[in-house]
Design an enzyme around this catalytic site. Structure first.
Site, mmCIF file in Angstrom:
data_model
loop_
_atom_site.group_PDB
_atom_site.id
_atom_site.type_symbol
_atom_site.label_atom_id
_atom_site.label_comp_id
_atom_site.label_asym_id
_atom_site.label_seq_id
_atom_site.Cartn_x
_atom_site.Cartn_y
_atom_site.Cartn_z
ATOM 1 N N ASP A 183 0.845 -1.191 0.000
ATOM 2 C CA ASP A 183 0.000 0.000 0.000
ATOM 3 C C ASP A 183 0.880 1.240 0.000
ATOM 4 O O ASP A 183 2.093 1.165 0.227
ATOM 5 C CB ASP A 183 -1.025 -0.010 1.139
ATOM 6 N N HIS A 199 -9.041 14.524 -3.074
ATOM 7 C CA HIS A 199 -9.282 13.118 -3.419
ATOM 8 C C HIS A 199 -9.166 12.852 -4.919
ATOM 9 O O HIS A 199 -8.849 11.729 -5.319
ATOM 10 C CB HIS A 199 -10.656 12.685 -2.904
ATOM 11 N N GLU A 231 -6.063 2.105 -0.472
ATOM 12 C CA GLU A 231 -4.772 2.209 -1.153
ATOM 13 C C GLU A 231 -3.983 0.911 -1.048
ATOM 14 O O GLU A 231 -2.764 0.909 -1.185
ATOM 15 C CB GLU A 231 -3.954 3.377 -0.580
ATOM 16 N N ASP A 272 -7.009 9.858 -6.305
ATOM 17 C CA ASP A 272 -7.482 8.843 -7.252
ATOM 18 C C ASP A 272 -6.533 8.705 -8.441
ATOM 19 O O ASP A 272 -6.268 7.606 -8.930
ATOM 20 C CB ASP A 272 -8.881 9.206 -7.756
ATOM 21 N N ASN A 330 -4.127 12.973 -0.087
ATOM 22 C CA ASN A 330 -5.537 13.357 -0.141
ATOM 23 C C ASN A 330 -5.788 14.673 0.578
ATOM 24 O O ASN A 330 -6.534 15.540 0.087
ATOM 25 C CB ASN A 330 -6.401 12.254 0.485
#
Length: 319
Positions: A191, A204, A234, A208, A199
């Site tokens: 991750d 966000h 993630e 993304d 973020n």
């Protein structure tokens, strides 16, 4: 360790003096649960076949290799490997391994072909063909399960990777195959480090975009048979069939370094990201479940985070 082709060539050249050795080699070849034959590379004449071949294909008579082993052939096979066994100087260049579905019985074989010198000094091809029909059947079942999972909308909408549901559906098939054929299996979990900061700082939408870029990097690195999925926000996982721990570590490091080296430009601002990795691997998976392996990989991922992030930790499971 002396190779079988070396033994054959050496024994053949000294057959007059070493009849007992030749007989011993033939006994060994006849005891193997695989088809073994030797054919002249120019005339395709069969010079030797073992007992396994005789049981499956019968006596060869005066048939050439393509007449004996294949069907509906009017000449040497278009897939003959002779040209792959010699270098530009027409000298033997080692073993060539390939897989093939026999045209006579429909079975799949893994073939190991090599050019060697025969009794008279001519180049001949020796082939050792092991029946892998059961393994191929399992692979086809896995592929059918993969297609079904995709049909059931198992794709993560953001990254276009498999989602958690698909990962577990396909993973159970992989573990069944590993148990049946005693193959190693590995799982990589990773991750993104400090993803919340991205973020919080950029929003966000940028988060993304980063996830999508990381997914693309991983997808471009894994092998066709590997199962890559986004299993959380993630968090990503890769299931590696027929893969031992060193191979899994090599793949994980390749992905980790590629992620760390990448820069994503958002409104001309460079954004870099790093990831931590955890690996679990079993040589003999036994009663281990996919959840067991995933949990162990997750523990290794936690160790990578604890010891500084942007690194890989791994554990060899010995059930």
């Amino acid at each position: 360790m002396t190779k079988i082709p070396d033994i054959i060539a050496s024994s053949a050249q000294n057959a007059a003096e070493n009849t007992a050795q030749v007989a011993a080699v033939v006994t060994v070849l006849n005891s193997l649960d695989a088809m073994i034959y030797v054919a002249d590379m120019k005339t395709y004449e069969l010079l030797f076949i073992n007992d396994y071949a005789r049981k499956k294909w019968g006596e060869p008579g005066n048939k050439r290799c393509w007449e004996y082993l294949q069907t509906n052939q009017s000449g040497p096979c278009a897939f003959c490997t002779n040209d792959k066994l010699l270098d530009e100087n027409q000298q033997a260049n080692g073993v060539y391994v390939w897989e093939f579905q026999n045209t006579q019985n429909g079975h799949w074989y893994q073939c190991r072909d090599e050019a060697i010198r025969w009794i008279n000094g001519d180049l001949v091809r020796i082939e050792i063909a092991t029946d892998i029909t059961d393994r191929k059947s399992m692979e086809q079942e896995l592929e059918a399960a993969r297609r079904e999972a995709e049909y059931l909308a198992g794709t993560d909408p953001l990254t276009d990777l498999n989602n958690r549901r698909v990962f577990f559906n396909l993973g159970e098939q992989v573990l069944k195959e590993a148990l049946r054929f005693n193959c190693p299996t590995s799982i990589i979990m990773f991750d993104l480090d400090h993803f919340k900061l991205i973020n919080d700082t950029w929003g966000h939408n940028v988060g993304d975009a980063v996830l999508k870029r990381v997914a693309d990097i991983a997808a471009a690195t894994v092998r066709t048979a590997d199962i890559l999925a986004r299993i959380g926000g993630e968090e990503f996982a890769i299931l590696l069939p027929q893969t031992d721990l060193p191979q899994a570590r090599t793949l994980a490091e390749r992905i980790r370094k590629a992620i760390a080296a990448d820069v994503l430009l958002i409104n001309n601002a460079p954004i870099g990201v790093e990831a931590s990795f955890g690996i679990s691997s079993c040589e003999e998976c036994g009663e281990l479940t996919l959840t067991d392996l995933l949990n162990i990989a997750d523990q290794q991922l936690y160790l990578s985070k604890k010891h500084g992030r942007n690194r890989t930790s791994a554990h060899q499971v010995n059930p």
